[in-house]
Design a protein around this motif. Structure first.
Motif, PDB file in Angstrom:
ATOM      1  N   SER A  13       1.082  -1.054  -0.016  1.00 21.68           N
ATOM      2  CA  SER A  13       0.092   0.064   0.037  1.00 21.68           C
ATOM      3  C   SER A  13       0.836   1.145   0.083  1.00 21.68           C
ATOM      4  N   ASP A  32      -2.210   2.135  -4.631  1.00 26.56           N
ATOM      5  CA  ASP A  32      -3.294   2.722  -3.887  1.00 26.56           C
ATOM      6  C   ASP A  32      -4.065   1.329  -3.484  1.00 26.56           C
ATOM      7  N   PRO A  33      -4.236   1.090  -2.192  1.00 22.53           N
ATOM      8  CA  PRO A  33      -5.009  -0.149  -1.875  1.00 22.53           C
ATOM      9  C   PRO A  33      -6.536  -0.383  -2.048  1.00 22.53           C
ATOM     10  N   SER A  34      -7.061   0.933  -2.453  1.00 22.90           N
ATOM     11  CA  SER A  34      -8.484   0.953  -2.807  1.00 22.90           C
ATOM     12  C   SER A  34      -8.749   0.648  -4.285  1.00 22.90           C
ATOM     13  N   ASP A  35      -7.697   0.462  -5.156  1.00 26.74           N
ATOM     14  CA  ASP A  35      -7.977   0.538  -6.738  1.00 26.74           C
ATOM     15  C   ASP A  35      -7.393  -0.943  -6.951  1.00 26.74           C
ATOM     16  N   PRO A  36      -8.260  -1.866  -7.008  1.00 24.67           N
ATOM     17  CA  PRO A  36      -8.085  -3.204  -7.570  1.00 24.67           C
ATOM     18  C   PRO A  36      -7.413  -3.229  -8.812  1.00 24.67           C
ATOM     19  N   SER A  37      -7.669  -2.358  -9.885  1.00 23.79           N
ATOM     20  CA  SER A  37      -6.951  -2.413 -11.061  1.00 23.79           C
ATOM     21  C   SER A  37      -5.531  -2.158 -11.005  1.00 23.79           C
ATOM     22  N   ILE A  39      -3.732  -2.714  -8.100  1.00 24.00           N
ATOM     23  CA  ILE A  39      -3.161  -3.770  -7.687  1.00 24.00           C
ATOM     24  C   ILE A  39      -2.920  -5.004  -8.346  1.00 24.00           C
ATOM     25  N   ALA A  40      -3.717  -5.192  -9.506  1.00 30.14           N
ATOM     26  CA  ALA A  40      -3.687  -6.309 -10.463  1.00 30.14           C
ATOM     27  C   ALA A  40      -2.431  -5.905 -11.457  1.00 30.14           C
ATOM     28  N   GLN A  41      -2.259  -4.670 -12.161  1.00 31.34           N
ATOM     29  CA  GLN A  41      -1.505  -4.096 -12.908  1.00 31.34           C
ATOM     30  C   GLN A  41      -0.042  -4.272 -12.141  1.00 31.34           C
TER      31      GLN A  41
END
Length: 94
Positions: A13, A32-37, A39-41
């Motif tokens: 994060s 950004d820990p609130s942005d799943p995309s 994290i995936a990227q």
């Protein structure tokens, strides 16, 4: 720190304390820990560039050994405990 010690790159994060550690050691990616995309990227980036991931993992392992291990931190921590547990001196007794 466990992943770093194991030589794995981290996806962390993007908080100030983690930014200092991860950027300082160049051992992973911040998201950004609130942005799943995001994290995936970050995960995809590590999977698509194994050499960079390996380098980040080695950097993290080195950082744990040199900066975040007991051997590296023991004097500071023991010193803090000694100061906290030292008996207080009476005012004017210097």
């Amino acid at each position: 720190f466990e992943y770093m010690a194991a030589g794995l790159p981290v996806v962390a994060s993007d908080f100030p304390v983690w930014r200092d550690i991860v950027d300082g050691a160049k051992c992973g990616l911040l998201v950004d820990p609130s942005d799943p995309s995001a994290i995936a990227q970050a995960i995809d980036t590590l999977l698509s560039d194994p050499l960079a991931a390996e380098t980040m993992g080695m950097n993290g392992q080195r950082a744990v050994i040199e900066r975040y291990s007991w051997e590296a931190e023991q004097h500071a921590l023991v010193g803090l405990y000694q100061r906290l547990l030292a008996p207080a001196t009476e005012p004017g007794s210097d």
